[in-house]
Design a protein around this motif. Structure first.
Motif, PDB file in Angstrom:
ATOM      1  N   PRO A  41      -2.179   1.249 -19.144  1.00 18.54           N
ATOM      2  CA  PRO A  41      -2.701   2.262 -18.315  1.00 18.54           C
ATOM      3  C   PRO A  41      -2.590   2.168 -16.961  1.00 18.54           C
ATOM      4  CG  PRO A  41      -4.560   1.835 -19.534  1.00 18.54           C
ATOM      5  CD  PRO A  41      -3.374   0.952 -20.143  1.00 18.54           C
ATOM      6  N   THR A  42      -3.007   1.126 -16.344  1.00 13.32           N
ATOM      7  CA  THR A  42      -3.291   0.974 -14.858  1.00 13.32           C
ATOM      8  C   THR A  42      -2.968  -0.352 -14.624  1.00 13.32           C
ATOM      9  OG1 THR A  42      -5.609   0.366 -15.312  1.00 13.32           O
ATOM     10  CG2 THR A  42      -5.336   2.659 -14.828  1.00 13.32           C
ATOM     11  N   ILE A  43      -2.661  -0.494 -13.375  1.00 10.13           N
ATOM     12  CA  ILE A  43      -2.325  -1.837 -12.318  1.00 10.13           C
ATOM     13  C   ILE A  43      -3.307  -1.683 -11.159  1.00 10.13           C
ATOM     14  CG2 ILE A  43      -0.098  -2.098 -13.589  1.00 10.13           C
ATOM     15  CD1 ILE A  43       1.128  -1.143 -10.785  1.00 10.13           C
ATOM     16  N   ALA A  44      -3.762  -2.815 -10.632  1.00 11.85           N
ATOM     17  CA  ALA A  44      -4.538  -2.764  -9.633  1.00 11.85           C
ATOM     18  C   ALA A  44      -3.788  -3.015  -8.314  1.00 11.85           C
ATOM     19  CB  ALA A  44      -5.537  -3.748  -9.750  1.00 11.85           C
ATOM     20  N   VAL A  45      -4.275  -2.035  -7.372  1.00  8.70           N
ATOM     21  CA  VAL A  45      -3.562  -2.354  -6.092  1.00  8.70           C
ATOM     22  C   VAL A  45      -4.682  -1.852  -4.788  1.00  8.70           C
ATOM     23  CG1 VAL A  45      -1.774  -1.635  -4.518  1.00  8.70           C
ATOM     24  CG2 VAL A  45      -1.251  -1.954  -6.838  1.00  8.70           C
ATOM     25  N   GLU A  46      -4.678  -2.432  -3.934  1.00  9.94           N
ATOM     26  CA  GLU A  46      -5.777  -2.115  -2.821  1.00  9.94           C
ATOM     27  C   GLU A  46      -5.187  -0.869  -1.923  1.00  9.94           C
ATOM     28  OE1 GLU A  46      -8.283  -5.148  -1.010  1.00  9.94           O
ATOM     29  OE2 GLU A  46      -7.402  -6.504  -2.276  1.00  9.94           O
ATOM     30  N   GLY A  47      -5.751   0.049  -2.073  1.00 15.93           N
ATOM     31  CA  GLY A  47      -5.208   1.226  -1.145  1.00 15.93           C
ATOM     32  C   GLY A  47      -3.859   1.721  -1.549  1.00 15.93           C
ATOM     33  N   PRO A  48      -3.542   2.088  -2.531  1.00 13.43           N
ATOM     34  CA  PRO A  48      -2.286   2.616  -2.738  1.00 13.43           C
ATOM     35  C   PRO A  48      -2.397   4.282  -2.705  1.00 13.43           C
ATOM     36  CG  PRO A  48      -3.299   2.500  -4.978  1.00 13.43           C
ATOM     37  CD  PRO A  48      -4.264   1.734  -3.944  1.00 13.43           C
ATOM     38  N   TYR A  49      -1.171   4.754  -1.881  1.00 12.36           N
ATOM     39  CA  TYR A  49      -1.096   6.064  -1.469  1.00 12.36           C
ATOM     40  C   TYR A  49       0.217   6.779  -2.221  1.00 12.36           C
ATOM     41  CZ  TYR A  49      -4.861   6.416   1.933  1.00 12.36           C
ATOM     42  OH  TYR A  49      -6.123   6.373   2.430  1.00 12.36           O
ATOM     43  N   GLY A  50       1.065   5.809  -2.586  1.00 12.77           N
ATOM     44  CA  GLY A  50       2.022   6.207  -3.557  1.00 12.77           C
ATOM     45  C   GLY A  50       3.013   5.064  -4.223  1.00 12.77           C
ATOM     46  N   VAL A  51       3.554   5.324  -5.072  1.00 12.74           N
ATOM     47  CA  VAL A  51       4.855   4.606  -5.792  1.00 12.74           C
ATOM     48  C   VAL A  51       5.968   5.024  -5.359  1.00 12.74           C
ATOM     49  CG1 VAL A  51       5.576   3.821  -7.908  1.00 12.74           C
ATOM     50  CG2 VAL A  51       3.198   4.018  -7.551  1.00 12.74           C
ATOM     51  N   ASP A  52       6.992   4.239  -4.963  1.00 12.80           N
ATOM     52  CA  ASP A  52       8.255   4.832  -4.241  1.00 12.80           C
ATOM     53  C   ASP A  52       9.386   4.008  -5.047  1.00 12.80           C
ATOM     54  OD1 ASP A  52       7.407   6.577  -2.075  1.00 12.80           O
ATOM     55  OD2 ASP A  52       6.212   5.018  -1.779  1.00 12.80           O
ATOM     56  N   ILE A  53      10.085   4.622  -5.880  1.00  9.55           N
ATOM     57  CA  ILE A  53      11.130   4.255  -6.782  1.00  9.55           C
ATOM     58  C   ILE A  53      12.416   4.074  -6.205  1.00  9.55           C
ATOM     59  CG2 ILE A  53      11.967   4.409  -8.980  1.00  9.55           C
ATOM     60  CD1 ILE A  53       9.588   6.147  -9.834  1.00  9.55           C
ATOM     61  N   HIS A  54      13.095   2.852  -6.293  1.00 17.59           N
ATOM     62  CA  HIS A  54      14.441   2.507  -5.829  1.00 17.59           C
ATOM     63  C   HIS A  54      15.409   3.430  -6.648  1.00 17.59           C
ATOM     64  CE1 HIS A  54      18.201  -0.049  -5.544  1.00 17.59           C
ATOM     65  NE2 HIS A  54      17.686  -0.602  -4.274  1.00 17.59           N
ATOM     66  N   PRO A  55      16.577   3.829  -5.831  1.00 10.18           N
ATOM     67  CA  PRO A  55      17.411   4.969  -6.531  1.00 10.18           C
ATOM     68  C   PRO A  55      18.174   4.560  -7.713  1.00 10.18           C
ATOM     69  CG  PRO A  55      17.658   4.680  -4.051  1.00 10.18           C
ATOM     70  CD  PRO A  55      16.759   3.518  -4.453  1.00 10.18           C
ATOM     71  N   THR A  56      18.148   3.242  -7.983  1.00  8.24           N
ATOM     72  CA  THR A  56      18.756   2.648  -9.201  1.00  8.24           C
ATOM     73  C   THR A  56      17.745   2.896 -10.342  1.00  8.24           C
ATOM     74  OG1 THR A  56      18.235   0.424  -9.120  1.00  8.24           O
ATOM     75  CG2 THR A  56      20.316   1.148  -7.985  1.00  8.24           C
TER      76      THR A  56
END
Length: 485
Positions: A232-247
């Protein structure tokens, strides 16, 4: 003179009278007599020379036996490689750029053609469709087949409500622009700032900067309902977004706390994010999001506290980031996010403290950003720039005066200029704006109201017209909105 000459009827008696009759008689020496004289009637007649012939209609020459003709057309809106067309379920043709195309195998007159797509481009942000795809060959080459590649229509929408730790989920009507809450309209999650959706609409990722987590969900294809992923979760310090590669193969997460960007591989079956193993790349001070170029070759981050933009190359095979030869360019004061226009030629950053937008051109070969000579002024406290899907207009939300303003994009330079009557009122504290993939509807997310304002977009002028109430309702402290195909 031309009219007089053309209006005179040249009858047989004209040709066979006077001097002309004498010449004809002399030529026809095999005849025993010509007879007659003067201009009157008489006995001159030639059974094998009729009077003035009747007008005839030119005919198109018949095609030579065995003639064949090619089948082709044009491609528009394509990014990347991988698109393969077929004619009559064969004659595969790989397409890697916009423009004209022609199949290798010609067809004879009377044969049918049927152009289809065997494989889509590797760039999943665009889906290609064929029109004028079937017919029968006549006496000329077929050149009117059209392959248009565009962002797929949206079916669902998700709003991140930061203050009440909820995701609002809606069904989207692409015809009317209306939003209807799903059967489960709210999904609890820890202080969400944004929702990212994979490019096939199967998985969602919720970034929670206050808790240092990214929560992963599966999307039910028929209903749009969110359910927690197996991891369900992964740890990241201070994430404001996940940005996905066009592929769809990679994702990037900026850590505002550690000033780095980490690359992740996306599991195509489960959507799970796992680090690629490449070392995180450093950024400026406080990166909030990563903007990936439409071609998937470059990436950028606006850095809130160092007032600049970091630029990277993307390794096509591994997804790893590496700084460009020109690794940073200046921005204004407190740049929030960088937005790239759909054509991949221009980029824009809203600068909250200097009340303006920085504008850049993008080198198509190197990805290097070149700032335009001047910025464009905005209202107070601009937060985001949103570009319409056709790249003709840009919209800037300004939080301090509760407005959204429209700007025309110069197609050559990328410079923004205010649109006449282009400012529209919003609810209190507009933080971001989102346009649906068709560009017909705009939605403004506000911090201080649960009303989700929606607008009709004038396709020619770029102006916004507020739709009538009732407005869709979201949670408290809404900040961003995302569509899903």
């Amino acid at each position: 003179m031309h009219q007089l000459r053309s209006s005179r009827k040249l009858s047989p008696s004209f040709f066979f009278s006077g001097f002309v009759r004498t010449i004809v008689c002399a030529a026809l020496v095999t005849l025993t007599a010509c007879g007659g004289g003067g201009g009157g009637g008489g006995g001159f007649s030639l059974p094998f020379l009729p009077g003035a012939p009747a007008p005839t209609t030119p005919t198109t020459p018949e095609a030579p036996a065995g003639a064949t003709y090619t089948v082709g057309g044009t491609v528009s809106g394509l990014f990347g490689s991988g698109l393969v067309l077929q004619n009559n379920a064969g004659d595969d043709l790989a397409i890697s750029s916009n423009g004209s195309f022609t199949f290798a195998q010609p067809l004879a007159k009377g044969e049918s053609y049927a152009v289809t797509i065997k494989a889509q481009s590797e760039i999943l942000t665009r889906v290609c469709n064929v029109s004028d795809a079937t017919g029968t060959v006549a006496d000329a080459a077929i050149t009117n087949v059209k392959v248009d590649c565009a962002v797929p229509a949206a079916r669902f929408a998700y709003v991140a409500n930061l203050a009440d730790s909820m995701i609002s989920a809606f069904k989207f009507d692409a015809t009317s622009g209306s939003l209807t809450p799903l059967a489960v309209p709210l999904v609890a999650t820890a202080k969400p700032f944004s929702v990212a959706v994979d490019l096939r609409g199967r998985f969602a990722y919720v970034a929670s900067p206050h808790f240092g987590t990214v929560t992963q969900y599966s999307i039910e294809p028929a209903t749009g309902a969110l359910s927690p992923a197996s991891v369900p979760t992964i740890a990241v310090e201070g994430p404001y977004g996940v940005d996905i590669h066009p592929t769809g193969r990679f994702a990037y997460i900026a850590s505002a706390a550690k000033n780095i960007i980490t690359a992740y591989a996306v599991n195509g079956a489960t959507g799970e994010l796992t680090p690629t193993g490449a070392a995180p790349v450093p950024t400026g001070n406080t990166p909030l999001r990563v903007a990936v170029h439409p071609t998937g070759r470059f990436a950028y981050s606006a850095n809130l506290r160092s007032n600049d933009v970091s630029a990277y190359n993307i390794d096509w095979t591994t997804g790893a980031l590496s700084p460009m030869d020109v690794p940073t360019v200046p921005a204004g004061q407190a740049p929030y996010f960088l937005t790239i226009d759909p054509t991949g030629r221009f980029a824009y950053v809203a600068n909250e403290s200097s009340n303006d937008v920085s504008m850049y051109t993008i080198d198509p070969n190197t990805g290097v950003l070149s700032p335009l000579a001047a910025t464009v002024a905005t209202g107070p406290s601009p937060s985001t720039v949103t570009v319409d899907p056709k790249g003709r207009f840009a919209y800037v939300t300004t939080q301090a005066d509760d407005q959204i303003s429209a700007y025309a994009i110069n197609d050559v330079t990328g410079a923004l200029s205010p649109v006449a009557d282009g400012t529209a009122a919003t609810s209190s504290g507009p933080f971001s704006a989102t346009l649906d993939p068709s560009g017909r509807f705009a939605f403004v997310i506000t911090n201080n109201s649960s009303d989700l304002y929606s607008y009709d977009v004038d396709a020619n002028k770029g102006t916004l017209t507020l739709k009538k109430q009732p407005y869709a309702q979201v949670g408290t402290g809404a900040v961003t909105m995302t569509f899903s195909p």
